[in-house]
Design a protein around this motif. Sequence first.
Motif, mmCIF file in Angstrom:
data_model
loop_
_atom_site.group_PDB
_atom_site.id
_atom_site.type_symbol
_atom_site.label_atom_id
_atom_site.label_comp_id
_atom_site.label_asym_id
_atom_site.label_seq_id
_atom_site.Cartn_x
_atom_site.Cartn_y
_atom_site.Cartn_z
ATOM 1 N N ARG A 259 -0.198 -3.138 -24.000
ATOM 2 C CA ARG A 259 1.163 -3.567 -23.684
ATOM 3 C C ARG A 259 1.958 -2.416 -23.070
ATOM 4 N N THR A 260 2.544 -2.654 -21.912
ATOM 5 C CA THR A 260 3.332 -1.622 -21.238
ATOM 6 C C THR A 260 4.285 -2.262 -20.229
ATOM 7 N N LYS A 261 5.382 -1.562 -19.969
ATOM 8 C CA LYS A 261 6.313 -1.960 -18.925
ATOM 9 C C LYS A 261 6.214 -1.036 -17.710
ATOM 10 N N LYS A 262 5.262 -0.110 -17.759
ATOM 11 C CA LYS A 262 5.125 0.874 -16.686
ATOM 12 C C LYS A 262 3.691 0.900 -16.175
ATOM 13 N N LEU A 263 3.205 -0.276 -15.806
ATOM 14 C CA LEU A 263 1.819 -0.396 -15.375
ATOM 15 C C LEU A 263 1.540 0.450 -14.131
ATOM 16 N N LYS A 264 2.466 0.464 -13.168
ATOM 17 C CA LYS A 264 2.249 1.236 -11.939
ATOM 18 C C LYS A 264 2.124 2.731 -12.233
ATOM 19 N N MET A 265 2.927 3.220 -13.167
ATOM 20 C CA MET A 265 2.845 4.633 -13.523
ATOM 21 C C MET A 265 1.507 4.933 -14.205
ATOM 22 N N HIS A 266 1.036 3.993 -15.033
ATOM 23 C CA HIS A 266 -0.263 4.183 -15.670
ATOM 24 C C HIS A 266 -1.381 4.212 -14.627
ATOM 25 N N MET A 267 -1.290 3.348 -13.632
ATOM 26 C CA MET A 267 -2.308 3.331 -12.588
ATOM 27 C C MET A 267 -2.282 4.623 -11.775
ATOM 28 N N LEU A 268 -1.086 5.138 -11.514
ATOM 29 C CA LEU A 268 -0.966 6.387 -10.764
ATOM 30 C C LEU A 268 -1.518 7.546 -11.580
ATOM 31 N N ARG A 269 -1.195 7.581 -12.872
ATOM 32 C CA ARG A 269 -1.767 8.609 -13.754
ATOM 33 C C ARG A 269 -3.286 8.495 -13.783
ATOM 34 N N LEU B 147 -5.227 7.300 -11.511
ATOM 35 C CA LEU B 147 -5.788 7.765 -10.236
ATOM 36 C C LEU B 147 -5.857 9.289 -10.203
ATOM 37 N N CYS B 148 -4.815 9.937 -10.716
ATOM 38 C CA CYS B 148 -4.806 11.406 -10.753
ATOM 39 C C CYS B 148 -5.959 11.947 -11.587
ATOM 40 N N VAL B 149 -6.169 11.367 -12.762
ATOM 41 C CA VAL B 149 -7.212 11.883 -13.645
ATOM 42 C C VAL B 149 -8.603 11.528 -13.123
ATOM 43 N N VAL B 150 -8.736 10.396 -12.444
ATOM 44 C CA VAL B 150 -10.031 10.040 -11.851
ATOM 45 C C VAL B 150 -10.393 11.030 -10.749
ATOM 46 N N VAL B 151 -9.444 11.302 -9.859
ATOM 47 C CA VAL B 151 -9.715 12.264 -8.783
ATOM 48 C C VAL B 151 -9.971 13.648 -9.358
ATOM 49 N N ALA B 152 -9.197 14.034 -10.378
ATOM 50 C CA ALA B 152 -9.383 15.341 -11.006
ATOM 51 C C ALA B 152 -10.792 15.460 -11.598
ATOM 52 N N ASN B 153 -11.221 14.441 -12.326
ATOM 53 C CA ASN B 153 -12.547 14.473 -12.934
ATOM 54 C C ASN B 153 -13.646 14.478 -11.887
ATOM 55 N N MET B 154 -13.545 13.598 -10.911
ATOM 56 C CA MET B 154 -14.617 13.456 -9.937
ATOM 57 C C MET B 154 -14.744 14.696 -9.061
ATOM 58 N N THR B 155 -13.633 15.291 -8.651
ATOM 59 C CA THR B 155 -13.729 16.498 -7.836
ATOM 60 C C THR B 155 -14.262 17.665 -8.665
ATOM 61 N N PHE B 156 -13.859 17.747 -9.934
ATOM 62 C CA PHE B 156 -14.383 18.813 -10.791
ATOM 63 C C PHE B 156 -15.887 18.658 -10.983
ATOM 64 N N PHE B 157 -16.345 17.437 -11.243
ATOM 65 C CA PHE B 157 -17.772 17.221 -11.464
ATOM 66 C C PHE B 157 -18.576 17.417 -10.178
ATOM 67 N N TYR C 276 -4.856 17.276 -11.847
ATOM 68 C CA TYR C 276 -4.602 17.343 -13.284
ATOM 69 C C TYR C 276 -3.142 17.694 -13.554
ATOM 70 N N ALA C 277 -2.594 18.592 -12.746
ATOM 71 C CA ALA C 277 -1.178 18.938 -12.886
ATOM 72 C C ALA C 277 -0.301 17.725 -12.568
ATOM 73 N N GLY C 278 -0.713 16.947 -11.565
ATOM 74 C CA GLY C 278 0.021 15.715 -11.254
ATOM 75 C C GLY C 278 -0.011 14.740 -12.409
ATOM 76 N N LEU C 279 -1.161 14.661 -13.095
ATOM 77 C CA LEU C 279 -1.288 13.808 -14.267
ATOM 78 C C LEU C 279 -0.263 14.178 -15.327
ATOM 79 N N HIS C 280 -0.129 15.470 -15.634
ATOM 80 C CA HIS C 280 0.795 15.881 -16.683
ATOM 81 C C HIS C 280 2.251 15.771 -16.248
ATOM 82 N N THR C 281 2.501 15.925 -14.955
ATOM 83 C CA THR C 281 3.865 15.730 -14.462
ATOM 84 C C THR C 281 4.289 14.280 -14.670
ATOM 85 N N LEU C 282 3.387 13.353 -14.400
ATOM 86 C CA LEU C 282 3.677 11.938 -14.629
ATOM 87 C C LEU C 282 3.779 11.638 -16.121
#
Length: 314
Positions: free
Chosen positions: A64-74, A76-86, A160-166
């Motif tokens: 349950r959330t009222k900020k689905l778009k922000m969750h999706m953006l977060r 995306l940030c963590v997915v890109v962070a993980n995939m580029t690191f790996f 990852y920094a973008g993730l924590h900013t969000l």
Amino acid sequence: MSPTKLGALCAATSVIFFSINDVAIKFLSGGYALHQVVLIRSLIGLLIIVTIVAPLTTGRNIARTKKLKMHMLRGLCVVVANMTFFLGLAAMPLADAVAIFFISPLVITLFSVLFLGEVVGPRRWAAIAVGFIGVLVMMRPGTASFQTASLLPLVAAICYAGLHTLTRRIGSTESAATMAFYIQIMFITVGILFGLIVGDGRFGDQSDPSLAFLFRAWSWPLPGDYPIFLTIGAGIAIAGYLISQAYRVAEASFVAPFEYLALPMSVILGMVVFGEYPGGWDYFGMALILGAGLFTIWRETQTKPVALQRPMRR
């Protein structure tokens, strides 16, 4: 056990699990596609979140959330962070990738100024400069030692920094369990999409280790690799719980430095598992990044302790 000792134990143990996760994925990078590894890991992680974490925290309201778009953006940030690191792990020494990624606390501080309007003093600006000098020392652009793959953990640190900013924007209204739930959903979504588009291996003939890891065809895991997949799936969920528990029971200024144990641990694991021995310049760059990161954490506790950000959460 006192809260301080419990916090130290949880933080140190989480670093062990995070480091094992990095080693396991680097090991798997030679035989499987990255998006397949991420998908399997996230399915296991989501199962643990839904069956264990949710009942202990938010229950059925985890989605349950009222900020689905922000969750999706977060997500995306963590997915890109993980995939580029790996992807970086597939082509470069473990310790080098981890060290460059540890520039993330400095990037978080920089983003807090650019996007959140926070004020940073001259000492932390100096720490940011020293940290980036450390990255340049390790990457050595313009020399024969430079690897294009070394840019990947740097991109990971920025995302990852973008993730924590969000997270700072929505953390006051959204639970940690809900944020973790949507991150796993995004991982699964991206993994499935990648599999549908390139999972047949049509672009898999790559000489570069990172590109080969990204575009390799899906294949059914070998029975001998089942324990590794279970380890990275369960391990990342356990590590996430432990580090959250550490910050819950102990002061952030006490817990955060324990996460930097990952740097010497990556050096040791790189030597023992992969036979990777850093050179003198690598150690010098690591020292600059480590010193700048720890100083930034210490200054955060002096100026605004509530807003302290963790160095790493992969």
